[in-house]
Design a protein around this motif. Structure first.
Motif, PDB file in Angstrom:
ATOM      1  N   ALA A  16       0.831  -1.211   0.000  1.00 39.22           N
ATOM      2  CA  ALA A  16       0.000   0.000   0.000  1.00 39.22           C
ATOM      3  C   ALA A  16       0.861   1.254   0.000  1.00 39.22           C
ATOM      4  CB  ALA A  16      -0.934  -0.014   1.209  1.00 39.22           C
ATOM      5  N   ALA A  17       1.973   1.220   0.761  1.00 35.56           N
ATOM      6  CA  ALA A  17       2.866   2.380   0.807  1.00 35.56           C
ATOM      7  C   ALA A  17       3.558   2.600  -0.534  1.00 35.56           C
ATOM      8  CB  ALA A  17       3.895   2.199   1.917  1.00 35.56           C
ATOM      9  N   GLU A  23      -7.266   8.292  10.700  1.00 40.10           N
ATOM     10  CA  GLU A  23      -6.017   7.587  10.925  1.00 40.10           C
ATOM     11  C   GLU A  23      -5.747   6.498   9.890  1.00 40.10           C
ATOM     12  OE1 GLU A  23      -5.717   6.174  14.925  1.00 40.10           O
ATOM     13  OE2 GLU A  23      -6.357   8.076  15.796  1.00 40.10           O
ATOM     14  N   SER A  24      -6.695   6.241   9.020  1.00 40.66           N
ATOM     15  CA  SER A  24      -6.520   5.278   7.928  1.00 40.66           C
ATOM     16  C   SER A  24      -6.015   3.922   8.434  1.00 40.66           C
ATOM     17  CB  SER A  24      -5.550   5.841   6.873  1.00 40.66           C
ATOM     18  OG  SER A  24      -6.072   6.991   6.276  1.00 40.66           O
ATOM     19  N   CYS A  26      -4.116   3.201   1.411  1.00 40.74           N
ATOM     20  CA  CYS A  26      -2.806   3.626   0.926  1.00 40.74           C
ATOM     21  C   CYS A  26      -2.472   4.959   1.581  1.00 40.74           C
ATOM     22  CB  CYS A  26      -2.815   3.753  -0.603  1.00 40.74           C
ATOM     23  SG  CYS A  26      -3.096   2.190  -1.457  1.00 40.74           S
ATOM     24  N   ARG A  27      -1.398   4.987   2.313  1.00 35.21           N
ATOM     25  CA  ARG A  27      -1.072   6.131   3.162  1.00 35.21           C
ATOM     26  C   ARG A  27      -1.072   7.450   2.391  1.00 35.21           C
ATOM     27  NH1 ARG A  27       4.459   5.140   5.667  1.00 35.21           N
ATOM     28  NH2 ARG A  27       3.344   3.204   6.178  1.00 35.21           N
ATOM     29  N   GLY A  28      -1.996   8.355   2.778  1.00 38.91           N
ATOM     30  CA  GLY A  28      -2.029   9.688   2.184  1.00 38.91           C
ATOM     31  C   GLY A  28      -2.678   9.766   0.818  1.00 38.91           C
ATOM     32  N   VAL A  63      -7.805   2.391  -1.546  1.00 38.34           N
ATOM     33  CA  VAL A  63      -7.788   1.328  -0.538  1.00 38.34           C
ATOM     34  C   VAL A  63      -7.375   0.034  -1.215  1.00 38.34           C
ATOM     35  CG1 VAL A  63      -9.137   0.000   1.131  1.00 38.34           C
ATOM     36  CG2 VAL A  63      -9.593   2.450   0.827  1.00 38.34           C
ATOM     37  N   LEU A  64      -6.395  -0.663  -0.616  1.00 40.19           N
ATOM     38  CA  LEU A  64      -6.015  -1.995  -1.056  1.00 40.19           C
ATOM     39  C   LEU A  64      -6.975  -3.001  -0.447  1.00 40.19           C
ATOM     40  CD1 LEU A  64      -3.936  -3.939  -2.378  1.00 40.19           C
ATOM     41  CD2 LEU A  64      -2.613  -3.784  -0.258  1.00 40.19           C
TER      42      LEU A  64
END
Length: 254
Positions: free
Chosen positions: A19-20, A230-231, A244-246, A250-251
């Protein structure tokens, strides 16, 4: 199937790393969007301080920056600013939009936006415009066939632009789906479970899962809400959900 060094280092929890990595690939495109947003907000503010409404001619000042982003960012196929109706003094609607041609050259998008003649005169219902307007946040729209610009299957990344606290339009960039898939499918295929990516609407942006094709809708929770705050990683009806951060994707793992 081989496993990349980055995945191997994470042992049994590779999903956050994937995801990152996906987020990082699209963050570069959002940097181009953010730069366009900043340039647009600055020129709109200059017009306001002069005591006048901006006009379409003012937006020509964006062109050097737009051209640089098209040449520099390999995922970006089109980039620009789309004005909210009524923003400009001389025209009811406007796209200051530039894109890469088939020959690799940079060219403007020329559209007839006359509401009496053009099917494209009202673009306010399209997700790439409506999502940033309605949520105040960045958005990923599509994939969809981009009849407006390229006739290519595309994603559009966008962010809202404001003038004195009021919504003024969106800064946006297009990414051809084939280029995005080339960047992310190798990552998705290394996961142990079938995986795909969805946007805030649940639209599948890319997929290594034959049960969820790109462009289809995934039934599930409110993915938009999952992307706020906060995801955190979640679970819904057996699906593992990894924001996915930021990045507003979404995975989803079956």
């Amino acid at each position: 199937m081989g496993v990349s060094p980055g995945l191997a280092a994470l042992g049994t929890e590779p999903e956050p790393w994937v995801a990152a990595q996906i987020g990082g690939a699209l963050e570069a495109v959002f940097e181009a969007v953010a730069a366009t947003r900043a340039d647009t907000a600055a020129l709109l503010t200059r017009a306001a301080t002069e005591g006048r409404r901006p006009a379409s001619a003012d937006l020509a000042a964006l062109r050097p920056g737009l051209h640089r982003r098209l040449v520099r960012d390999e995922l970006v196929s089109g980039v620009g600013f789309v004005a909210a109706p009524g923003l400009l003094a001389d025209v009811p609607a406007w796209l200051e939009w530039w894109q890469c041609g088939a020959d690799g050259g940079v060219r403007p998008l020329l559209l007839d936006l006359d509401p009496g003649r053009s099917a494209y005169s009202d673009y306010t219902h399209w997700d790439w415009f409506a999502l940033p307007r309605d949520t105040g946040r960045r958005a990923v729209a599509g994939p969809y066939v981009d009849y407006l610009c390229s006739d290519e299957y595309s994603l559009t990344l966008s962010e809202p632009v404001y003038l004195q606290g009021e919504f003024a339009g969106v800064a946006a960039a297009d990414v051809y789906l084939r280029h995005f898939e080339a960047a992310v499918l190798p990552l998705l295929r290394h996961l142990a479970r079938p995986a795909h990516l969805v946007n805030a609407r649940g639209r599948v942006a890319a997929s290594a899962d034959p049960a969820h094709l790109a462009g289809s809708l995934t039934k599930g929770p409110d993915f938009g809400e999952l992307l706020v705050g906060e995801s955190r990683i979640g679970v819904h009806e057996g699906m593992r959900l990894v924001p996915c951060r930021g990045i507003p994707l979404v995975l989803v793992l079956a």
